[in-house]
Design an enzyme around this catalytic site. Structure first.
Site, mmCIF file in Angstrom:
data_model
loop_
_atom_site.group_PDB
_atom_site.id
_atom_site.type_symbol
_atom_site.label_atom_id
_atom_site.label_comp_id
_atom_site.label_asym_id
_atom_site.label_seq_id
_atom_site.Cartn_x
_atom_site.Cartn_y
_atom_site.Cartn_z
ATOM 1 N N HIS A 68 0.837 -1.199 0.000
ATOM 2 C CA HIS A 68 0.000 0.000 0.000
ATOM 3 C C HIS A 68 0.868 1.242 0.000
ATOM 4 C CE1 HIS A 68 0.884 -0.894 4.227
ATOM 5 N NE2 HIS A 68 0.787 0.417 4.457
ATOM 6 N N CYS A 174 1.233 3.756 12.878
ATOM 7 C CA CYS A 174 2.287 3.323 11.970
ATOM 8 C C CYS A 174 2.649 4.488 11.064
ATOM 9 C CB CYS A 174 1.856 2.109 11.144
ATOM 10 S SG CYS A 174 0.486 2.441 10.010
#
Length: 656
Positions: A68, A174
């Site tokens: 991603h 993250c």
């Protein structure tokens, strides 16, 4: 229909994905996004995906891969899905190849609604019923319906603890804030339900953050931090038993983390909140002190760099317009003339100088913040300002940041009466910490460090001959070794710190150091770009595509452009990059090129002393990098393997 509707269409589903490797899998899925108008530039998008893959593996275990990225080449939030019979290696922690591959594509400027869509999908990936249904789906339409929640399987039943059970809170985060943040949250929720515990999770991701209510934190027995970036407002959880790990640990072993939290509560004497030490940010349990120190310093440097870039470029432009005498121009207020280039140069210089004045306080403040969160900012910034006042420079800023951070961390642990507890973070801690840090910097440590800084500046200004060349080579090796990592940042911070101490002399040694560091940082991506052009057969198709982007990244002084190559073949790429950067850094010091701009690459060429010789040094470093990596790869790769991709114009294999 849920808000995930439209994220995927049947045309974006490949149920018979059969790539040779990860690169081919990524390209096959990306081509579907391009065909559907979801991505405008295939090569640019794949370069962004590769950059994200280089940060950390996207294999999640249990046969799931989630490549991603956010990219300016994405037109709308989208998902391409591939199912592979034999699986694709995404470096999952359990070693299992991914048979379900979800390529998440988010626009660079995605709004909150779009990001919430992707967050919802990431949570559903942790549901075994959902992934099981995807493995059984018989048509692309069925997959699209499942993902778009038109026919979603029922989620696994969850239970919560009764009023007397374990109460937990958690924070997940993250770097990208799209996938791991929300998958970790869902994994913790499911694990808590299995353990009969109650948990509330704050996701500090790209879809926005809803802070946990203070009363929920107060009632919690323990805290779980699963993060790869700083936890915002960490002081809210002071005094709670804490499990502190990376975000992937929550995704892959959430049950263990719940058990650890329960063990901390049991060890503390029950479920009630107890006073306890506040762990340093980004300091997972068991992490070595040197690793934590690196995190603290890197945090300060990352917040300082924008001030370095802005201030340095403004000062460099001022010198380009008004000459070096612009440093002695009178203050702009009261002396500005709209039609005078000298006045405009003075504006640029004095604005840049003001920005430079924040370098050391920001460095110091955010080192302290990384150690003890927001409560340490005041002492860190004030200590940095004192460091500037006494002439201790960036070395003093590092010292004041560490002193302020650990002092405040100790003060946070004080067990004070409830009546005082409320004013501790806003009055008591700032007052005492600023006073103590100021005293230490003025009276104890500031003067010795200032003497060291003066010695460093005199040494740099007096460098010549072999000593200068050796320094340039060493700094070059540091710039190339980890390509944007700790050693790279240490070398860059050394050069930027020396730049702030440079006088107005156009040939100051500090300016030569900055020039050497920038040249050395440009050569790794340029060398790899050249290698992919002259020996195409030695590189995979994706590496050749990355090579096209590396030209621009290298020319712009973005050393990270070489990371995809180093990640794929570190034993050959890193030595080649070091050799080339040492060559460039040493040659720049040898020819005496100077640079006042701390960034910019070839785009600040007019601001470089001896620009022609500077370009020759960069070209030499690039050629050395290319030559070494080609030789090392040819030693590894037999000619018969390289021939198919090494055809010359007449159709005959090139001789290796």
């Amino acid at each position: 229909m849920s808000d995930t509707s439209g994220l995927i269409t049947p045309a974006l589903v490949d149920l018979h994905l059969a790539p040779e490797d990860k690169s081919e899998a990524l390209r096959a899925l990306a081509q579907r996004l391009v065909a559907e108008g979801r991505v405008t530039d295939l090569d640019g998008f794949l370069a962004d995906v590769a950059a994200r893959e280089a940060q950390a593996p996207t294999g999640m275990g249990d046969g799931i891969g989630i490549p991603h990225c956010r990219s300016p080449h994405v037109t709308r939030p989208s998902l391409a899905f591939g199912r592979s019979a034999r699986g694709v290696d995404f470096d999952a922690p359990d070693g299992r190849p991914a048979d379900l591959i979800f390529m998440i594509a988010a626009p660079a400027g995605a709004d909150d609604t779009h990001l919430r869509i992707l967050a919802a999908l990431a949570r559903r990936l942790m549901d075994p019923a959902f992934t099981g249904a995807l493995r059984e789906a018989e048509s692309p339409g069925a997959v699209a319906a499942l993902v778009n929640a038109e026919d979603a399987p029922a989620a696994a039943a969850e239970t919560t603890a009764g009023d007397g059970g374990l109460r937990l809170v958690a924070v997940t985060s993250c770097p990208t804030g799209i996938a791991h943040t929300y998958m970790a949250a869902k994994a913790l929720e499911l694990a808590a339900a299995r353990a009969g515990a109650r948990i509330q999770v704050e996701t500090q991701g790209s879809a926005g953050t809803t802070p946990l209510p203070p009363e929920v934190i107060a009632a919690a027995d323990a805290v779980i931090f699963a993060h790869d970036v700083e936890v915002r407002d960490r002081a809210r959880f002071a005094g709670k038993p804490t499990v502190d790990v990376g975000v992937k640990a929550a995704v892959n072993r959430a049950d263990d983390l719940i058990a650890q939290a329960a063990g901390l509560v049991t060890g503390a004497g029950g479920g009630a909140a107890v006073p306890g030490p506040v762990a340093a940010p980004s300091a997972p349990a068991g992490e070595h002190w040197a690793q934590r120190l690196r995190v603290y310093l890197m945090t300060g440097v990352s917040y300082m760099i924008p001030f370095v870039a802005a201030g340095g470029l403004l000062i460099a432009l001022a010198f380009a317009i008004g000459g070096y005498r612009i440093a002695s121009a009178p203050s702009v207020p009261g002396h500005f003339e709209w039609t005078s280039s000298h006045s405009w140069a003075a504006v640029l210089f004095q604005t840049g100088k003001a920005a430079f004045g924040f370098l050391v306080p920001i460095l110091s403040g955010y080192i302290a913040w990384a150690i003890a969160d927001r409560a340490a900012l005041a002492a860190g910034i004030a200590g940095g300002a004192v460091s500037v006042a006494v002439g201790a420079g960036f070395l003093g800023g590092i010292a004041s940041g560490l002193i302020a951070g650990f002092l405040v961390l100790w003060m946070i642990r004080w067990n004070v009466p409830r009546a005082i507890k409320g004013i501790m973070p806003v009055v008591v801690i700032p007052l005492l910490s600023v006073a103590v840090v100021g005293f230490l910097m003025f009276v104890v440590v500031g003067s010795p460090i200032a003497s060291a800084m003066r010695g460093l500046t005199d040494w740099l200004n007096g460098l010549s001959g072999s000593h200068a060349i050796l320094l340039g080579a060493v700094l070059g090796a540091m710039m190339a070794f980890d390509m944007g990592g700790p050693l790279n940042k240490v070398a860059y911070t050394f050069a930027a710190g020396a730049l702030t101490a440079a006088g107005t002399a156009p040939d100051a040694g500090s300016l030569k150091v900055m020039a050497a560091v920038m040249a050395a940082g440009m050569t790794p991506p340029l060398g790899m770009a050249l290698a992919t052009a002259v020996r195409r057969g030695l590189f995979t198709p994706e590496e050749r595509e990355n090579g096209k982007a590396a030209w621009v990244l290298g020319a712009s002084f973005i050393t990270e452009g070489a990371i995809p190559f180093a990640a794929a073949d570190p034993l050959r790429v890193i030595p080649a990059a070091i050799a080339g950067s040492m060559t460039a850094g040493g040659l720049v010091m040898a020819v005496g090129s100077t640079l006042r701009a701390p960034h910019g690459g070839i785009w600040v060429l007019p601001l470089i002393g001896s620009p022609f010789l500077y370009l020759i040094a960069i070209a030499a470093g690039t050629v050395v990098t290319t030559a070494v990596v080609v030789v090392l790869k040819e030693i590894r790769k037999p000619a018969t393997e390289a021939a198919p991709d090494s055809l010359v114009a007449d159709g005959k294999p090139a001789t290796l």
